[in-house]
Design an enzyme around this catalytic site. Structure first.
Site, PDB file in Angstrom:
ATOM      1  N   CYS A 139       3.146  17.032 105.324  1.00  0.00           N
ATOM      2  CA  CYS A 139       4.034  18.125 105.733  1.00  0.00           C
ATOM      3  C   CYS A 139       4.417  19.014 104.555  1.00  0.00           C
ATOM      4  O   CYS A 139       4.859  20.137 104.762  1.00  0.00           O
ATOM      5  CB  CYS A 139       5.269  17.561 106.427  1.00  0.00           C
ATOM      6  SG  CYS A 139       6.354  16.614 105.351  1.00  0.00           S
ATOM      7  N   GLN A 193       8.108  19.897 112.577  1.00  0.00           N
ATOM      8  CA  GLN A 193       6.931  19.591 111.750  1.00  0.00           C
ATOM      9  C   GLN A 193       5.863  18.902 112.603  1.00  0.00           C
ATOM     10  O   GLN A 193       4.668  19.195 112.489  1.00  0.00           O
ATOM     11  CB  GLN A 193       7.333  18.692 110.578  1.00  0.00           C
ATOM     12  CG  GLN A 193       6.169  18.346 109.664  1.00  0.00           C
ATOM     13  CD  GLN A 193       5.649  19.555 108.919  1.00  0.00           C
ATOM     14  OE1 GLN A 193       6.403  20.273 108.292  1.00  0.00           O
ATOM     15  NE2 GLN A 193       4.333  19.796 108.972  1.00  0.00           N
ATOM     16  N   HIS A 222      11.814  14.944 112.191  1.00  0.00           N
ATOM     17  CA  HIS A 222      11.394  16.295 111.813  1.00  0.00           C
ATOM     18  C   HIS A 222      10.483  16.824 112.923  1.00  0.00           C
ATOM     19  O   HIS A 222       9.277  17.033 112.726  1.00  0.00           O
ATOM     20  CB  HIS A 222      10.674  16.243 110.461  1.00  0.00           C
ATOM     21  CG  HIS A 222      10.553  17.572 109.778  1.00  0.00           C
ATOM     22  ND1 HIS A 222      11.078  18.746 110.293  1.00  0.00           N
ATOM     23  CD2 HIS A 222       9.945  17.921 108.601  1.00  0.00           C
ATOM     24  CE1 HIS A 222      10.811  19.751 109.472  1.00  0.00           C
ATOM     25  NE2 HIS A 222      10.123  19.277 108.446  1.00  0.00           N
ATOM     26  N   ARG A 244       3.241  25.902 111.245  1.00  0.00           N
ATOM     27  CA  ARG A 244       4.695  25.822 111.468  1.00  0.00           C
ATOM     28  C   ARG A 244       5.190  27.114 112.120  1.00  0.00           C
ATOM     29  O   ARG A 244       5.966  27.096 113.067  1.00  0.00           O
ATOM     30  CB  ARG A 244       5.430  25.610 110.126  1.00  0.00           C
ATOM     31  CG  ARG A 244       5.295  24.220 109.526  1.00  0.00           C
ATOM     32  CD  ARG A 244       6.066  23.178 110.319  1.00  0.00           C
ATOM     33  NE  ARG A 244       7.472  23.516 110.462  1.00  0.00           N
ATOM     34  CZ  ARG A 244       8.433  23.255 109.565  1.00  0.00           C
ATOM     35  NH1 ARG A 244       8.125  22.610 108.471  1.00  0.00           N
ATOM     36  NH2 ARG A 244       9.694  23.590 109.796  1.00  0.00           N
ATOM     37  N   ASP A 288       3.575  11.362 103.534  1.00  0.00           N
ATOM     38  CA  ASP A 288       4.735  12.178 103.166  1.00  0.00           C
ATOM     39  C   ASP A 288       5.323  11.565 101.901  1.00  0.00           C
ATOM     40  O   ASP A 288       4.951  10.453 101.503  1.00  0.00           O
ATOM     41  CB  ASP A 288       5.763  12.178 104.325  1.00  0.00           C
ATOM     42  CG  ASP A 288       6.963  13.102 104.063  1.00  0.00           C
ATOM     43  OD1 ASP A 288       6.854  13.998 103.205  1.00  0.00           O
ATOM     44  OD2 ASP A 288       8.016  12.915 104.698  1.00  0.00           O
ATOM     45  N   ARG A 330      19.321  22.172 109.565  1.00  0.00           N
ATOM     46  CA  ARG A 330      18.709  21.112 108.747  1.00  0.00           C
ATOM     47  C   ARG A 330      19.852  20.376 108.081  1.00  0.00           C
ATOM     48  O   ARG A 330      20.637  20.973 107.332  1.00  0.00           O
ATOM     49  CB  ARG A 330      17.757  21.708 107.711  1.00  0.00           C
ATOM     50  CG  ARG A 330      17.327  20.685 106.653  1.00  0.00           C
ATOM     51  CD  ARG A 330      16.229  21.169 105.745  1.00  0.00           C
ATOM     52  NE  ARG A 330      14.954  21.139 106.436  1.00  0.00           N
ATOM     53  CZ  ARG A 330      13.760  21.215 105.829  1.00  0.00           C
ATOM     54  NH1 ARG A 330      13.691  21.320 104.507  1.00  0.00           N
ATOM     55  NH2 ARG A 330      12.654  21.173 106.524  1.00  0.00           N
TER      56      ARG A 330
HETATM   57  N1  NVA Z   1      10.590  13.335 104.303  1.00  0.00           N
HETATM   58  C1  NVA Z   1      10.779  14.575 103.574  1.00  0.00           C
HETATM   59  C2  NVA Z   1      10.244  15.723 104.357  1.00  0.00           C
HETATM   60  C3  NVA Z   1      10.381  17.073 103.700  1.00  0.00           C
HETATM   61  C4  NVA Z   1       9.871  18.193 104.537  1.00  0.00           C
HETATM   62  C5  NVA Z   1      12.256  14.753 103.258  1.00  0.00           C
HETATM   63  O1  NVA Z   1      13.088  14.508 104.149  1.00  0.00           O
HETATM   64  O2  NVA Z   1      12.593  15.130 102.147  1.00  0.00           O
HETATM   65  N1   CP Z   2       7.598  20.629 105.592  1.00  0.00           N
HETATM   66  C1   CP Z   2       8.831  21.201 105.447  1.00  0.00           C
HETATM   67  O1   CP Z   2       9.718  21.091 106.314  1.00  0.00           O
HETATM   68  O2   CP Z   2       8.966  21.908 104.297  1.00  0.00           O
HETATM   69  P1   CP Z   2      10.304  22.540 103.669  1.00  0.00           P
HETATM   70  O3   CP Z   2      11.177  21.410 103.240  1.00  0.00           O
HETATM   71  O4   CP Z   2       9.812  23.395 102.550  1.00  0.00           O
HETATM   72  O5   CP Z   2      10.986  23.356 104.756  1.00  0.00           O
END
Ligand code: NVA
Ligand code: CP
Length: 296
Positions: free
Chosen positions: A250, A133, A130, A278, A210, A103
């Site tokens: 998500c 997800q 993502h 997930r 989101d 990540r």
């Molecule tokens: N768009 C959000 C998704 C978190 C799972 C982010 O990147 O923070």
């Molecule tokens: N939806 C998701 O990826 O959540 P986290 O940021 O908690 O991993």
């Protein structure tokens, strides 16, 4: 040859559909408390350069429940934070792991990691996508509607985000009728028709949203709150969707910003199943990448 999963289309439509079939089996086995040990002796390394709750826990639980093991590398304690290159890190890690999940921020960093890893690399979220997800989101819709093709989905919020871009990719692959409602300056790349939130959700089967401020964009929060005014998914917006419509998010959610508490907690919300899924889809993904990679 190792297979990476950096974006949805790294798997063919046939492979993605087979993955959803296997997810259904694995979920049923888990519900029946049947033990599955397909990944016994295998190791997954999880690298997080951004925060996580679901991604970390669902991958760790997936590996444990399939008889394998997951190691989380806290980046702050690692040599990555002291400047060791992605290339060297990926090569060393490949000697220990059967698969790696990363990540991170820029997609270029993920691609660089993939180039130097000799085991499958999974995108656990970047600024540009993502995909794990989306696997969970799509599986949740299959459970609900029995199909994906032709579903009408409205994404209301930041279309320029990782989730916005992954939804565009999913819609192309699965012939989903996707309408994106995002303010000017926050639309996905490419020529996507602009909708108002009200026009986007009219008669749709699914409303997805989101956060307005993704990880790494915290300094833009005030500007984003102003830009996204009017894009909240609330009961009055939901009343324009089809009566059977479901809501996806998500998570984590910012209640009162992109979605109201009553919608998130209401009967149309499938967000808790979406979060649980997930783990089920990632089990199927890990089996595919790790076991198929070793048979070739
Ligand atoms: N768009 C959000 C998704 C978190 C799972 C982010 O990147 O923070
Ligand atoms: N939806 C998701 O990826 O959540 P986290 O940021 O908690 O991993």
């Amino acid at each position: 040859m190792k297979r990476d999963f950096l974006k949805l289309s790294d798997l063919s439509l046939g492979e993605l559909n087979a993955l959803f079939e296997r997810t259904k089996e694995l979920k049923a086995l888990r519900k029946a408390r049947k033990v599955v040990t397909t990944l016994q002796g295998r190791t997954l390394v999880l690298v997080f350069e951004k925060s996580s709750t679901r991604t970390r826990l669902s991958f760790e639980a997936a590996m444990a429940q399939l008889g394998g093991h997951a190691i989380v590398l806290p980046v702050a304690d690692s040599q990555l934070s002291r400047g060791e290159s992605v290339a060297d890190t990926a090569r060393v890690m490949s000697g220990y792991a059967d698969a790696i999940m990363l990540r991170t921020f820029e997609d270029a960093r993920l691609a660089e990691f993939a180039r130097h890893a000799s085991v499958p690399l999974i995108n656990g979220l970047t600024d540009g996508g993502h995909p794990v997800q989306l696997l969970a989101d799509l599986f949740t819709l299959i459970e609900k509607f029995g199909k994906l093709e032709g579903l009408k989905v409205a994404f209301v919020g930041d279309g320029s985000s990782n989730m916005g871009h992954s939804w565009v990719e999913a819609a192309d692959l699965f012939r989903i009728d996707l309408r994106i409602a995002s303010p000017e300056g926050y639309r996905p790349k490419g020529s996507v028709k602009a909708f108002s939130p009200q026009d986007a959700v009219k008669g749709v089967d699914v409303v997805a949203t989101d956060v307005w401020t993704s990880m790494g964009q915290e300094k833009e929060k005030a500007a984003r709150l102003a830009a996204f005014k009017g894009y909240i998914v609330d009961a009055s917006l939901m009343s324009l969707a089809a009566p059977h419509a479901v809501v996806l998010h998500c998570l984590p959610a910012h209640r009162g910003e992109e979605i109201t508490d009553d919608v998130l907690e209401g009967p149309k919300s499938v967000v808790w199943a979406e979060a649980e899924n997930r783990m089920h889809v990632q089990k199927a993904l890990l089996e595919k990448l790790i076991l198929e990679g070793q048979s070739s």
